[in-house]
Motif scaffolding. Structure first.
Motif, short mmCIF file in Angstrom:
data_model
loop_
_atom_site.label_atom_id
_atom_site.label_comp_id
_atom_site.label_asym_id
_atom_site.label_seq_id
_atom_site.Cartn_x
_atom_site.Cartn_y
_atom_site.Cartn_z
N GLN A 11 9.94 73.36 29.48
CA GLN A 11 8.80 73.51 28.57
C GLN A 11 8.36 74.96 28.43
O GLN A 11 7.65 75.30 27.49
N PHE A 12 8.79 75.84 29.36
CA PHE A 12 8.41 77.24 29.30
C PHE A 12 9.51 78.13 28.72
O PHE A 12 9.37 79.35 28.72
N VAL A 13 10.58 77.54 28.24
CA VAL A 13 11.70 78.28 27.66
C VAL A 13 11.63 78.12 26.15
O VAL A 13 11.40 77.02 25.64
N GLU A 14 11.84 79.22 25.44
CA GLU A 14 11.82 79.16 23.97
C GLU A 14 12.95 78.25 23.48
O GLU A 14 14.01 78.16 24.11
N ALA A 15 12.74 77.61 22.34
CA ALA A 15 13.70 76.64 21.81
C ALA A 15 15.07 77.27 21.56
O ALA A 15 16.10 76.67 21.87
N LYS A 16 15.10 78.49 21.00
CA LYS A 16 16.40 79.13 20.73
C LYS A 16 17.12 79.47 22.04
O LYS A 16 18.33 79.33 22.13
N ASP A 17 16.39 79.88 23.06
CA ASP A 17 16.99 80.18 24.36
C ASP A 17 17.45 78.90 25.07
O ASP A 17 18.48 78.89 25.74
N LEU A 18 16.69 77.84 24.89
CA LEU A 18 17.04 76.57 25.53
C LEU A 18 18.36 76.03 24.97
O LEU A 18 19.20 75.54 25.72
N LEU A 19 18.56 76.15 23.67
CA LEU A 19 19.80 75.69 23.06
C LEU A 19 20.99 76.50 23.58
O LEU A 19 22.04 75.93 23.90
N ILE A 20 20.83 77.80 23.70
CA ILE A 20 21.91 78.65 24.25
C ILE A 20 22.17 78.28 25.70
O ILE A 20 23.32 78.16 26.13
N PHE A 21 21.10 78.08 26.47
CA PHE A 21 21.24 77.69 27.87
C PHE A 21 22.01 76.37 28.00
O PHE A 21 22.90 76.23 28.83
N LEU A 22 21.67 75.39 27.17
CA LEU A 22 22.34 74.09 27.24
C LEU A 22 23.82 74.20 26.85
O LEU A 22 24.66 73.50 27.41
N ARG A 23 24.14 75.08 25.92
CA ARG A 23 25.56 75.31 25.58
C ARG A 23 26.29 75.92 26.77
O ARG A 23 27.42 75.54 27.07
N LEU A 24 25.66 76.89 27.41
CA LEU A 24 26.28 77.51 28.58
C LEU A 24 26.44 76.49 29.71
O LEU A 24 27.46 76.48 30.40
N LEU A 25 25.45 75.65 29.90
CA LEU A 25 25.53 74.62 30.92
C LEU A 25 26.67 73.66 30.62
O LEU A 25 27.41 73.25 31.53
N TYR A 26 26.86 73.31 29.36
CA TYR A 26 27.96 72.45 28.94
C TYR A 26 29.30 73.11 29.28
O TYR A 26 30.22 72.46 29.76
N ALA A 27 29.39 74.42 29.07
CA ALA A 27 30.63 75.15 29.39
C ALA A 27 30.86 75.21 30.90
O ALA A 27 32.01 75.20 31.35
N VAL A 28 29.79 75.27 31.67
CA VAL A 28 29.92 75.33 33.12
C VAL A 28 30.57 74.07 33.66
O VAL A 28 31.31 74.11 34.65
#
Length: 140
Positions: A11-28
């Motif tokens: 909830q404290f992460v910006e929406a655009k950063d959260l989407l990038i983070f989730l893509r990176l997590l998917y790659a991990v």
């Protein structure tokens, strides 16, 4: 990933950063599974070098080959399972897209159980050869 929100509540992460983070997590997920695969390959190749092909019983060589095959099948299964867990694939990192996803817990259990079985085979495989060494039990 720390730049995009690792360690912070969603909830404290910006929406655009959260989407990038989730893509990176998917790659991990893929990096982890491939790393685990090569770790097992390394252990199996070590056993191949320690116990040369010509000096082994057939059962040992066949078990070694079968374990290599199981490891390859495990990797293929988990890669395809991760790719096709969600329809469309992009829903794996973007939950706002229309579509559906399978249960991640089932995928993780389907990955972990065969992985542990392969690990146990790798661990137990050299034991009969070690037990048959002609030396004091303490030295073995």
């Amino acid at each position: 990933m720390g730049h995009y929100g690792l360690g912070r509540h969603a909830q404290f992460v910006e929406a655009k950063d959260l989407l990038i983070f989730l893509r990176l997590l998917y790659a991990v997920y893929y990096v982890y599974d491939i790393g685990l695969f090569f770790t097992k390959v390394s252990a199996l190749l070590l056993l191949s070098r320690i116990f040369p092909w010509h000096a082994n019983a057939k059962w040992f060589n066949y078990t070694l080959i079968a374990t290599h095959c199981l490891n390859c099948a495990w990797l293929a299964g988990i890669i395809f399972g991760t790719i096709f867990m969600c329809t469309p694939v992009q829903k794996g990192w973007d939950s706002l897209l229309p579509g559906h996803c399978g249960t991640a817990q089932h995928l993780w259990l389907g990955s972990a159980i065969p992985s542990v079985i392969i690990d146990l085979i790798i661990l137990v495989l050299p034991l009969p050869k070690i037990w048959s060494l002609e030396m004091a039990a303490r030295r073995r």
